[in-house]
Design an enzyme around this catalytic site. Sequence first.
Site, PDB file in Angstrom:
ATOM      1  N   CYS A 140      -8.292 -25.009 -26.852  1.00  0.00           N
ATOM      2  CA  CYS A 140      -9.350 -23.935 -27.690  1.00  0.00           C
ATOM      3  C   CYS A 140      -8.617 -23.569 -28.810  1.00  0.00           C
ATOM      4  O   CYS A 140      -9.344 -24.762 -29.791  1.00  0.00           O
ATOM      5  CB  CYS A 140      -8.311 -22.454 -26.841  1.00  0.00           C
ATOM      6  N   HIS A 165      -7.869 -22.444 -21.567  1.00  0.00           N
ATOM      7  CA  HIS A 165      -6.339 -21.820 -21.441  1.00  0.00           C
ATOM      8  C   HIS A 165      -6.853 -22.330 -19.557  1.00  0.00           C
ATOM      9  O   HIS A 165      -6.627 -21.637 -19.233  1.00  0.00           O
ATOM     10  CB  HIS A 165      -5.806 -20.965 -21.266  1.00  0.00           C
ATOM     11  N   GLU A 182      -3.073 -23.375 -18.760  1.00  0.00           N
ATOM     12  CA  GLU A 182      -1.702 -23.229 -18.567  1.00  0.00           C
ATOM     13  C   GLU A 182      -1.259 -21.704 -18.671  1.00  0.00           C
ATOM     14  O   GLU A 182      -0.200 -22.028 -17.918  1.00  0.00           O
ATOM     15  CB  GLU A 182      -1.090 -23.180 -20.307  1.00  0.00           C
TER      16      GLU A 182
HETATM   17  N1  GLN Z   1     -10.591 -17.571 -31.061  1.00  0.00           N
HETATM   18  C1  GLN Z   1      -9.354 -18.126 -32.143  1.00  0.00           C
HETATM   19  C2  GLN Z   1     -10.213 -18.986 -33.058  1.00  0.00           C
HETATM   20  O1  GLN Z   1     -10.601 -18.758 -33.082  1.00  0.00           O
HETATM   21  C3  GLN Z   1      -9.459 -18.993 -30.702  1.00  0.00           C
HETATM   22  C4  GLN Z   1      -8.948 -18.616 -29.643  1.00  0.00           C
HETATM   23  C5  GLN Z   1      -8.077 -19.412 -28.435  1.00  0.00           C
HETATM   24  O2  GLN Z   1      -7.054 -19.716 -28.670  1.00  0.00           O
HETATM   25  N2  GLN Z   1      -7.814 -18.934 -27.278  1.00  0.00           N
HETATM   26  O3  GLN Z   1      -8.783 -19.742 -34.097  1.00  0.00           O
END
Ligand code: GLN
Length: 187
Positions: free
Chosen positions: A83, A168, A170
């Site tokens: 992410c 995610h 995890e």
């Molecule tokens: N929205 C976050 C970003 O732009 C990422 C979100 C996440 O890692 N769950 O960094």
Amino acid sequence: MQSQAKPIIGVLALQGAVEAHKLHIEACGAEFKPVKTAKDFEYIDAFIIPGGESTTMLKLIERFNLWDILKDQFSKKPVWGICAGSILLAKTVLNPEQESFNILPITIKRNGYGRQLDSHYAKIDGYEVSFIRAPIISEIDESVKILASHKSTPVWVKYSDIMATTFHPELTMKYPSPMHRAFIDLI
Ligand code: GLN
């Protein structure tokens, strides 16, 4: 590393979901190590850049002067960006534009699902995962392998020994996730 019985997986512990990786990594027969300094980096075999907030991570990388050393480490060891971590690895970041390590030839749009779908669950490779303010991969070089797609965009990709997931795995308490298994198999 072949000489080592147990590979050591370093999870970059500046910000974000770090501890949740421990049981997944251990279930793959590897060792979990939160890492934040240049010295910690030397002893690990692979990196996970966790989910969290990419702008905050960027600020902390800058503040602790870790940019060059991380870039060097990523050229030598397998890396998995989750992410926010996938945003840090991407070649191009949109919404808004921001700096990145530029080692994974994709364009990624932050918070790509919009407010209605800020967070949702989905089954990827038969395993339930969480999308939390997740980015969307909007362009992908043909050299990048797509391991899974969701809502018609790639969400799990691999390029040489760099892996990225926009979700995610995890946070799901069923160990290990197929993504942890696939990453540790890269070592
Ligand atoms: N929205 C976050 C970003 O732009 C990422 C979100 C996440 O890692 N769950 O960094």
